[in-house]
Write an enzyme that holds these catalytic residues in place. Structure first.
Site, PDB file in Angstrom:
ATOM      1  N   SER A  62       0.798  -1.243   0.000  1.00  0.00           N
ATOM      2  CA  SER A  62       0.000   0.000   0.000  1.00  0.00           C
ATOM      3  C   SER A  62       0.821   1.278   0.000  1.00  0.00           C
ATOM      4  O   SER A  62       0.251   2.359  -0.179  1.00  0.00           O
ATOM      5  CB  SER A  62      -0.948   0.009   1.197  1.00  0.00           C
ATOM      6  OG  SER A  62      -2.011  -0.870   0.943  1.00  0.00           O
ATOM      7  N   LYS A  65       0.398   3.414  -2.956  1.00  0.00           N
ATOM      8  CA  LYS A  65      -0.774   4.304  -3.103  1.00  0.00           C
ATOM      9  C   LYS A  65      -0.386   5.788  -3.008  1.00  0.00           C
ATOM     10  O   LYS A  65      -1.081   6.651  -3.542  1.00  0.00           O
ATOM     11  CB  LYS A  65      -1.824   3.960  -2.035  1.00  0.00           C
ATOM     12  CG  LYS A  65      -2.391   2.537  -2.158  1.00  0.00           C
ATOM     13  CD  LYS A  65      -3.226   2.162  -0.935  1.00  0.00           C
ATOM     14  CE  LYS A  65      -3.764   0.741  -1.015  1.00  0.00           C
ATOM     15  NZ  LYS A  65      -4.459   0.343   0.239  1.00  0.00           N
ATOM     16  N   TYR A 189      -3.506  -2.579 -10.338  1.00  0.00           N
ATOM     17  CA  TYR A 189      -3.384  -2.381  -8.882  1.00  0.00           C
ATOM     18  C   TYR A 189      -2.497  -3.457  -8.241  1.00  0.00           C
ATOM     19  O   TYR A 189      -1.614  -3.155  -7.438  1.00  0.00           O
ATOM     20  CB  TYR A 189      -4.792  -2.372  -8.265  1.00  0.00           C
ATOM     21  CG  TYR A 189      -4.806  -2.339  -6.759  1.00  0.00           C
ATOM     22  CD1 TYR A 189      -4.584  -1.156  -6.056  1.00  0.00           C
ATOM     23  CD2 TYR A 189      -5.040  -3.502  -6.014  1.00  0.00           C
ATOM     24  CE1 TYR A 189      -4.595  -1.133  -4.668  1.00  0.00           C
ATOM     25  CE2 TYR A 189      -5.051  -3.489  -4.632  1.00  0.00           C
ATOM     26  CZ  TYR A 189      -4.836  -2.305  -3.961  1.00  0.00           C
ATOM     27  OH  TYR A 189      -4.842  -2.292  -2.579  1.00  0.00           O
ATOM     28  N   TYR A 237      -4.872   3.690   8.121  1.00  0.00           N
ATOM     29  CA  TYR A 237      -6.265   3.190   8.176  1.00  0.00           C
ATOM     30  C   TYR A 237      -6.891   3.498   9.540  1.00  0.00           C
ATOM     31  O   TYR A 237      -6.691   4.610  10.045  1.00  0.00           O
ATOM     32  CB  TYR A 237      -6.308   1.687   7.855  1.00  0.00           C
ATOM     33  CG  TYR A 237      -5.457   1.345   6.658  1.00  0.00           C
ATOM     34  CD1 TYR A 237      -5.788   1.823   5.398  1.00  0.00           C
ATOM     35  CD2 TYR A 237      -4.289   0.599   6.787  1.00  0.00           C
ATOM     36  CE1 TYR A 237      -5.002   1.542   4.296  1.00  0.00           C
ATOM     37  CE2 TYR A 237      -3.486   0.314   5.692  1.00  0.00           C
ATOM     38  CZ  TYR A 237      -3.857   0.797   4.454  1.00  0.00           C
ATOM     39  OH  TYR A 237      -3.074   0.521   3.378  1.00  0.00           O
ATOM     40  N   VAL A 255       1.205  -3.748   3.765  1.00  0.00           N
ATOM     41  CA  VAL A 255       1.195  -5.062   4.426  1.00  0.00           C
ATOM     42  C   VAL A 255       2.466  -5.879   4.160  1.00  0.00           C
ATOM     43  O   VAL A 255       2.631  -6.955   4.727  1.00  0.00           O
ATOM     44  CB  VAL A 255      -0.055  -5.921   4.068  1.00  0.00           C
ATOM     45  CG1 VAL A 255      -1.318  -5.332   4.637  1.00  0.00           C
ATOM     46  CG2 VAL A 255      -0.153  -6.168   2.581  1.00  0.00           C
TER      47      VAL A 255
HETATM   48  N1  GLN Z   1      -2.195  -5.349  -2.013  1.00  0.00           N
HETATM   49  C1  GLN Z   1      -2.744  -5.221  -0.691  1.00  0.00           C
HETATM   50  C2  GLN Z   1      -4.261  -5.368  -0.724  1.00  0.00           C
HETATM   51  O1  GLN Z   1      -4.866  -4.828  -1.595  1.00  0.00           O
HETATM   52  C3  GLN Z   1      -2.360  -3.895  -0.109  1.00  0.00           C
HETATM   53  C4  GLN Z   1      -2.939  -3.678   1.272  1.00  0.00           C
HETATM   54  C5  GLN Z   1      -2.011  -2.971   2.208  1.00  0.00           C
HETATM   55  O2  GLN Z   1      -0.810  -2.923   2.023  1.00  0.00           O
HETATM   56  N2  GLN Z   1      -2.574  -2.468   3.290  1.00  0.00           N
HETATM   57  O3  GLN Z   1      -4.843  -6.011   0.092  1.00  0.00           O
END
Ligand code: GLN
Length: 314
Positions: A62, A65, A189, A237, A255
């Site tokens: 993430s 992003k 993505y 989050y 993650v």
């Molecule tokens: N690729 C992961 C997902 O979409 C990214 C989530 C994350 O890093 N929080 O679940």
């Protein structure tokens, strides 16, 4: 002095017993060794200080992003906010109920639903390969390093098992808020999330958000300010309030266990430890940033102006 501090934090983290839980919902990430730890700090002076496994590559997930948002804001400006909000959320990063409650306009660009929309926005009517090339070009320019790559095995692993993201994308499309097909958007993505880099490279890639990169700015100052605000309020989050409380600087987690943190005007900091806490954020990464923030007085909410070692007072 800064090297000594981060070495001490690294040593402390290496001795921690409870390292959190590695993300196992993406099969390729489930076998990462949770004993790894790295911390790297880039300063306005151009110096960089690292400790631990700072050259070991990991999955950006993430944190990507932040970079897609930078491209989207550059291209669409204010228009982006018609499709995605900029409010924190009390729900998990992959919440499904949240998208329905917001009628297909995700609360922010860092929750999965919001990030999927941002990817759709930069894909426009384009070709995923070109969008991913543009993203890689941006991250490489930010890091000053052309060796950063996508790991296609990790992307395929998530593509095969990421049912929640398929559900989110289909729901967004049913609301008329996804212009490309679900297949094209999620293909892009999953590949953006599978970009791999080291902690040292990530710290360098974050310099444009701290305003300490060498060379011309990659994006407009307004966009830097807005991205930092969103990292502060939404970057972790439903754990963002806790992170602000404990660390107090804009940051974005993934993650894969990485966190990119920004001290505006002063430093870009990356930390990596693969074990996650209950919010899906790096457990030891958060702990290490908390220690660093307290030792150096980095929190933006400190009443005293801070001064990083080696950086002259303003
Ligand atoms: N690729 C992961 C997902 O979409 C990214 C989530 C994350 O890093 N929080 O679940």
């Amino acid at each position: 002095m800064l090297q000594t501090i981060i070495d001490e934090i690294g040593a402390q983290m290496r001795g921690e017993e409870d390292r959190g839980k590695v993300a196992d919902y993406i099969p390729e990430l489930s076998c990462i060794d949770p004993r790894q730890f790295a911390l790297s700090v880039c300063l306005a002076s151009g110096e960089q200080f690292s400790t631990g496994d700072a050259d070991q590559h990991f999955s950006m997930q993430s944190i990507s992003k932040v970079f897609t948002l930078a491209i989207a804001l550059g291209r669409l400006g204010e228009g982006l906010w018609r499709r995605v909000g900029r409010e924190p959320s009390n729900s998990a990063f992959n919440s499904i109920v949240e998208v329905e409650l917001s009628a297909g306009r995700p609360r922010n660009p860092f929750m999965n639903a919001g990030a999927i929309l941002v990817t759709d926005a930069i894909l426009a009517k384009g070709v995923p390969r070109h969008t991913l090339a543009e993203l890689l070009h941006f991250i490489r320019a930010a890091a000053g390093d052309d060796s950063i790559l996508i790991n296609p095995v990790v992307a395929a692993s998530e593509k095969a098992t990421g049912d929640r993201n398929w559900a989110l994308a289909h729901y967004l499309r049913s609301c008329g808020n996804l212009t490309n097909t679900v297949d094209l958007v999620l293909g892009t993505y999953f590949h953006q999330c599978a970009i791999e880099l080291s902690c040292a490279q990530l710290a360098r890639a974050g310099r444009f958000l701290a305003g300490i990169q060498s060379g011309p700015p990659l994006i407009a100052a307004d966009n830097v300010r807005n991205i930092n605000a969103l990292m502060m309020t939404c970057g972790h989050y439903d754990g963002s309030g806790e992170f602000a409380f404990r660390v107090g600087i804009p940051a974005k987690s993934g993650v894969g266990g990485g966190i990119l943190a920004v001290v505006p005007g002063a430093a870009s900091i990356a930390v990596w430890s693969p074990g996650l806490n209950s919010f899906g954020n790096s457990k030891l990464g958060t702990q290490a940033l908390e220690l660093l923030s307290k030792r150096l007085g980095l929190s933006l909410f400190e009443p005293e102006p801070f001064r990083l070692p080696g950086v002259a007072a303003a």
